[in-house]
Enzyme design. Structure first.
Site, PDB file in Angstrom:
ATOM      1  CG  MET A   1     -65.534-115.952  42.019  1.00 53.79           C
ATOM      2  SD  MET A   1     -66.136-114.646  40.915  1.00 53.79           S
ATOM      3  CE  MET A   1     -66.591-113.368  42.124  1.00 53.79           C
TER       4      MET A   1
ATOM      5  CE  LYS B   1     -70.450-113.166  32.693  1.00 48.50           C
ATOM      6  NZ  LYS B   1     -69.766-112.982  31.409  1.00 48.50           N
TER       7      LYS B   1
ATOM      8  CG  ASP C   1     -75.562-116.850  35.838  1.00 49.11           C
ATOM      9  OD1 ASP C   1     -75.452-116.476  34.671  1.00 49.11           O
ATOM     10  OD2 ASP C   1     -75.409-116.086  36.818  1.00 49.11           O
TER      11      ASP C   1
END
Length: 273
Positions: free
Chosen positions: A190, A73, A51
């Site tokens: 996020m 991502k 990642d």
């Protein structure tokens, strides 16, 4: 070292001996926060799908001849399609490789680990999950603050601030009411991009002076943070130029560090230096 996995000649063939896949939590970024089990998995891998948030120091634990594929991502950036990542894992396992899907934090906390386990099992691939320290825990711990406290917080909620397209996302107003009534700490992943909406909705159920911490790059040398209140959360994020990846923590467990942040620096040095 980067490499591409070549497709198998027959994608439907049975697993070769030894082929399996491990979903490994790399933790928040600090290599010393890896679990021993995660470290062993990385060192034994022949293929690693890594990642974007996994640090180079952690990837360096892989054996020199391991094939490393970066499958970044990150919100707002060009990302590797999830379906392509799953296809790579299945192909590599069917070729007899020892595959590690290396994820930031924990695979089962906003890491899409559940989806990947389902696809791997459906394809007949042996799969194991190795937990990692999630960024939300590491972020608040770096401030010397707990997520739960007998006097301030009876529980904690991990919630994403990023909804998938077509999804209305979290009912922040309802969550705020529940958090106030049940005395919960909110840990928002996020959430920087949607912080204005989150702030406006949380204010419908939580007091304006509820302490808030925004922690960027938790556990890394580049970590930055700001302590503020719910009423000024978005303004603080903009003023301090805080960006993703950041964790937003909301709740009374931050009361102590918030009080210190409000005191003049000279007074803090006299009392705690």
């Amino acid at each position: 070292m980067k490499s591409k996995i070549q497709p198998a000649h027959n994608d439907r063939r049975s697993l070769m001996p030894g082929g399996k896949c491990l979903l490994v939590g790399a933790g928040p970024g600090d290599p010393e926060l890896l679990t021993l089990k995660a470290l062993k998995a990385i060192q034994n891998a022949t293929v690693l799908l890594v990642d974007d948030l996994v640090s180079d120091e952690i990837v360096a634990f892989a054996q020199p001849d391991a094939r490393i594929v970066h499958v970044g991502k990150r919100g707002g950036c060009k990302s590797t399609p999830q379906a392509f990542i799953e296809k790579l894992m299945i192909m590599a396992a069917r070729e007899g490789e020892n595959v590690v899907r290396l994820k930031g934090g924990d695979p089962f906390i906003f890491g899409r680990g559940g989806e990947e386990v389902e696809h791997l099992k459906a394809a007949g691939v042996e799969v194991e999950v190795i937990n990692g320290i999630t960024a939300g825990l590491a972020a608040v711990t770096s401030l010397g603050v707990p997520l739960t406290h007998r006097q301030h917080a009876h529980g904690v909620v991990f919630v994403t601030g990023h909804a998938k397209p077509g999804d209305a996302g979290t009912d922040w107003a309802a969550l705020a009411t529940t958090a106030a009534q049940a005395r919960l700490t909110l840990v928002i992943y996020m959430g920087v991009t949607g912080s204005q909406h989150i702030q406006d909705q949380l204010l419908q159920g939580l007091p304006a002076d509820t302490p808030v911490a925004i922690i960027q790059n938790a556990s890394l040398p580049s970590q930055r943070h700001a302590i503020t209140t719910l009423a000024t959360m978005r303004t603080t994020i903009a003023h301090e130029h805080l960006q993703s990846p950041s964790v937003i923590v909301v709740g009374d467990v931050l009361s102590g560090v918030a009080m210190l942040a409000e005191q003049p620096e000279e007074q803090n040095l006299r009392e705690f230096g």
